[in-house]
Design a protein around this motif. Structure first.
Motif, PDB file in Angstrom:
ATOM      1  N   GLU A   1       1.011  -1.085   0.011  1.00 24.20           N
ATOM      2  CA  GLU A   1      -0.200   0.087   0.140  1.00 24.20           C
ATOM      3  C   GLU A   1       0.884   1.233   0.090  1.00 24.20           C
ATOM      4  OE1 GLU A   1      -3.679  -0.097   2.884  1.00 24.20           O
ATOM      5  OE2 GLU A   1      -2.259  -1.589   3.594  1.00 24.20           O
ATOM      6  N   PRO A   2       0.601   2.167  -0.687  1.00 27.37           N
ATOM      7  CA  PRO A   2       1.703   3.347  -0.859  1.00 27.37           C
ATOM      8  C   PRO A   2       1.290   4.065   0.384  1.00 27.37           C
ATOM      9  CG  PRO A   2      -0.376   3.779  -2.570  1.00 27.37           C
ATOM     10  CD  PRO A   2      -0.215   2.068  -2.042  1.00 27.37           C
ATOM     11  N   VAL A   3       0.260   4.000   1.058  1.00 26.98           N
ATOM     12  CA  VAL A   3      -0.065   4.504   2.403  1.00 26.98           C
ATOM     13  C   VAL A   3      -0.779   3.491   3.175  1.00 26.98           C
ATOM     14  CG1 VAL A   3      -1.032   6.184   4.008  1.00 26.98           C
ATOM     15  CG2 VAL A   3      -0.005   7.152   1.968  1.00 26.98           C
ATOM     16  N   GLN A   4      -0.364   3.009   4.299  1.00 28.90           N
ATOM     17  CA  GLN A   4      -1.026   1.836   4.965  1.00 28.90           C
ATOM     18  C   GLN A   4      -2.303   2.377   5.700  1.00 28.90           C
ATOM     19  OE1 GLN A   4       1.529  -0.298   7.531  1.00 28.90           O
ATOM     20  NE2 GLN A   4       1.555  -2.082   6.128  1.00 28.90           N
ATOM     21  N   GLY A   5      -3.603   1.842   5.135  1.00 29.00           N
ATOM     22  CA  GLY A   5      -4.782   2.343   5.841  1.00 29.00           C
ATOM     23  C   GLY A   5      -4.931   1.243   7.163  1.00 29.00           C
ATOM     24  N   GLU A   6      -5.607  -0.002   6.812  1.00 30.07           N
ATOM     25  CA  GLU A   6      -5.683  -0.648   8.253  1.00 30.07           C
ATOM     26  C   GLU A   6      -4.576  -0.942   9.180  1.00 30.07           C
ATOM     27  OE1 GLU A   6      -9.117  -1.539   8.137  1.00 30.07           O
ATOM     28  OE2 GLU A   6      -9.081  -2.863   9.719  1.00 30.07           O
ATOM     29  N   GLY A   7      -3.795  -0.714   8.711  1.00 32.25           N
ATOM     30  CA  GLY A   7      -2.392  -0.928   9.506  1.00 32.25           C
ATOM     31  C   GLY A   7      -1.991   0.290  10.481  1.00 32.25           C
ATOM     32  N   GLY A   8      -2.827   1.458  10.351  1.00 33.95           N
ATOM     33  CA  GLY A   8      -2.648   2.406  11.252  1.00 33.95           C
ATOM     34  C   GLY A   8      -2.396   3.883  10.523  1.00 33.95           C
TER      35      GLY A   8
ATOM     36  N   LEU B   1     -20.499  11.268  14.729  1.00 35.61           N
ATOM     37  CA  LEU B   1     -19.456  11.400  13.981  1.00 35.61           C
ATOM     38  C   LEU B   1     -18.829   9.640  13.936  1.00 35.61           C
ATOM     39  CD1 LEU B   1     -17.562  13.636  13.060  1.00 35.61           C
ATOM     40  CD2 LEU B   1     -15.948  12.996  15.348  1.00 35.61           C
ATOM     41  N   LEU B   2     -18.573   9.433  12.667  1.00 35.70           N
ATOM     42  CA  LEU B   2     -18.304   8.252  12.257  1.00 35.70           C
ATOM     43  C   LEU B   2     -16.880   8.091  12.171  1.00 35.70           C
ATOM     44  CD1 LEU B   2     -20.908   6.935   9.470  1.00 35.70           C
ATOM     45  CD2 LEU B   2     -20.766   6.272  11.837  1.00 35.70           C
ATOM     46  N   ILE B   3     -16.270   7.367  13.143  1.00 37.74           N
ATOM     47  CA  ILE B   3     -14.730   7.135  13.142  1.00 37.74           C
ATOM     48  C   ILE B   3     -14.207   5.631  13.224  1.00 37.74           C
ATOM     49  CG2 ILE B   3     -14.051   9.264  14.032  1.00 37.74           C
ATOM     50  CD1 ILE B   3     -13.429   7.775  16.539  1.00 37.74           C
ATOM     51  N   ASN B   4     -13.015   5.302  12.914  1.00 40.68           N
ATOM     52  CA  ASN B   4     -12.672   4.135  12.783  1.00 40.68           C
ATOM     53  C   ASN B   4     -11.270   3.928  13.677  1.00 40.68           C
ATOM     54  OD1 ASN B   4     -10.828   2.070  10.682  1.00 40.68           O
ATOM     55  ND2 ASN B   4     -12.745   1.481  11.303  1.00 40.68           N
ATOM     56  N   VAL B   5     -11.138   2.766  14.285  1.00 38.13           N
ATOM     57  CA  VAL B   5      -9.847   2.654  15.034  1.00 38.13           C
ATOM     58  C   VAL B   5      -9.171   1.476  14.443  1.00 38.13           C
ATOM     59  CG1 VAL B   5      -8.966   2.054  17.393  1.00 38.13           C
ATOM     60  CG2 VAL B   5     -10.789   3.901  17.264  1.00 38.13           C
ATOM     61  N   THR B   6      -7.808   1.720  14.149  1.00 40.12           N
ATOM     62  CA  THR B   6      -7.271   0.552  13.453  1.00 40.12           C
ATOM     63  C   THR B   6      -5.795   0.437  14.468  1.00 40.12           C
ATOM     64  OG1 THR B   6      -5.706   1.980  12.157  1.00 40.12           O
ATOM     65  CG2 THR B   6      -7.774   0.984  10.973  1.00 40.12           C
TER      66      THR B   6
ATOM     67  N   ARG C   1      -8.655   6.417  12.852  1.00 41.00           N
ATOM     68  CA  ARG C   1      -8.570   6.695  11.395  1.00 41.00           C
ATOM     69  C   ARG C   1      -9.838   7.514  10.948  1.00 41.00           C
ATOM     70  NH1 ARG C   1      -8.642   1.682   6.794  1.00 41.00           N
ATOM     71  NH2 ARG C   1     -10.249   1.216   8.674  1.00 41.00           N
ATOM     72  N   LEU C   2      -9.463   8.402  10.060  1.00 38.27           N
ATOM     73  CA  LEU C   2     -10.477   9.358   9.546  1.00 38.27           C
ATOM     74  C   LEU C   2     -10.268   9.177   8.173  1.00 38.27           C
ATOM     75  CD1 LEU C   2     -10.043  12.347  11.940  1.00 38.27           C
ATOM     76  CD2 LEU C   2     -11.749  10.574  12.066  1.00 38.27           C
ATOM     77  N   LEU C   3     -11.594   8.960   7.572  1.00 32.74           N
ATOM     78  CA  LEU C   3     -11.526   9.042   6.075  1.00 32.74           C
ATOM     79  C   LEU C   3     -12.773   9.617   5.556  1.00 32.74           C
ATOM     80  CD1 LEU C   3     -10.736   5.069   5.687  1.00 32.74           C
ATOM     81  CD2 LEU C   3      -9.285   6.937   4.927  1.00 32.74           C
ATOM     82  N   PRO C   4     -12.971  11.006   5.862  1.00 29.70           N
ATOM     83  CA  PRO C   4     -14.316  11.704   5.721  1.00 29.70           C
ATOM     84  C   PRO C   4     -14.521  12.046   4.051  1.00 29.70           C
ATOM     85  CG  PRO C   4     -12.332  13.430   6.328  1.00 29.70           C
ATOM     86  CD  PRO C   4     -11.648  11.914   6.411  1.00 29.70           C
ATOM     87  N   PRO C   5     -15.658  12.264   3.640  1.00 27.27           N
ATOM     88  CA  PRO C   5     -16.026  12.480   2.214  1.00 27.27           C
ATOM     89  C   PRO C   5     -14.954  13.530   1.622  1.00 27.27           C
ATOM     90  CG  PRO C   5     -17.918  12.086   3.547  1.00 27.27           C
ATOM     91  CD  PRO C   5     -16.688  12.362   4.475  1.00 27.27           C
ATOM     92  N   LEU C   6     -14.501  13.523   0.395  1.00 25.15           N
ATOM     93  CA  LEU C   6     -13.855  14.293  -0.143  1.00 25.15           C
ATOM     94  C   LEU C   6     -14.661  15.591  -0.312  1.00 25.15           C
ATOM     95  CD1 LEU C   6     -11.965  12.200  -2.900  1.00 25.15           C
ATOM     96  CD2 LEU C   6     -11.638  12.355  -0.484  1.00 25.15           C
TER      97      LEU C   6
END
Ligand SMILES: Cc1ncc(COP(=O)(O)O)c(C=O)c1O
Length: 242
Positions: free
Chosen positions: A33-40, A202-207, A213-218
């Motif tokens: 992955e060019p930037v790891q997502g699930e990995g943190g 707020l919808l957030i995620n913890v990895t 981890r925040l991935l808000p709409p663009l």
């Protein structure tokens, strides 16, 4: 041909020497992955992907990038590899590509593009016109509205907001990100923050246990980006004070 080793060998991220050490004469490709997502939300050092590209070229390996999470504008460029001045041989992408409609794509160039022929890799719904039309509309919208640039600007605004507001809060290990892919790493696990955030809208995620981890709409506005920062900062402050 009998297989004597696992299909994939996992190595530490952002460590070119680890790849060299794990390589065997049977190695054919590196997938990363060019930037790891699930990995943190791990952003590699700026020379990692260029060094990996060179290693793959020197050894005759394919460089496969998993842009399922980072693609389609998320990190501030259409694809995250564009931050690093390299071209992969194969790219996988999905998530943002359909904007809610399920679709994934695998892109290849050069020799890698000659391997799969039409019909080699069939799937019941693969390439169906409905999903493909949705993805085409998404790509057009992302490009025409210059959403990668928006992700870059808003991501910098949010990173800055978090860094300023959390500067004096104890136990903040790191605040990092690329575009609208942001990770806030705490010094302790925080899975309960997901539910607490939901209660305040707020919808957030913890990895990786302790990284929010925040991935808000663009397409969020500046005000919405600021609201995410202020709401989450309060939650983090009370979590760290417990
Ligand atoms: C980076 C990355 N790769 C692969 C996947 C798996 O994708 P799919 O669910 O489309 O198979 C995910 C899903 O979260 C992901 O984030």
């Amino acid at each position: 041909m009998p297989r004597s080793s696992p299909v994939f060998v996992h190595v530490p991220y952002d460590d070119i020497e680890a790849i060299k050490a794990a390589a065997t004469p049977n190695t054919v490709a590196v997938m990363v992955e060019p930037v790891q997502g699930e990995g943190g939300v791990c952003v590699p050092s700026s020379d990692y992907l260029p060094a990996l590209r060179k290693l793959c070229d020197d050894r005759g390996w394919l460089l496969i990038l998993d842009e399922i999470q980072t693609g389609n504008g998320r990190t501030g460029k259409y694809f995250a590899y564009q931050h690093f001045g390299i071209l992969p041989d194969v790219v996988t992408t999905a998530k943002g590509l359909g904007n809610g409609v399920p679709i994934g794509a695998c892109l290849a160039r050069g020799q890698a593009a000659t391997i799969f022929q039409p019909g080699n890799h069939g799937s019941t719904f693969g390439g169906n016109p409905l999903a493909c039309s949705a993805a085409l509309a998404v790509v057009k919208t992302i490009t025409e509205q210059n959403l990668p640039e928006q992700a870059s600007r808003l991501g910098a605004r949010m990173l800055n907001g978090f860094r300023t507001a959390l500067a004096d809060v104890h136990g903040i290990v790191d605040i990092r990100g690329s575009g609208l892919m942001i990770g806030i790493q705490l010094n302790k696990d925080c899975p309960e923050l997901v539910e607490k955030a939901k209660q305040v809208g707020l919808l957030i995620n913890v990895t990786a246990g302790s990284t929010i981890r925040l991935l808000p709409p663009l397409i969020i506005s500046d005000d919405q980006a600021d609201e995410i920062v202020s709401t989450l900062v309060e939650l983090i402050k009370s979590h760290q004070a417990e």
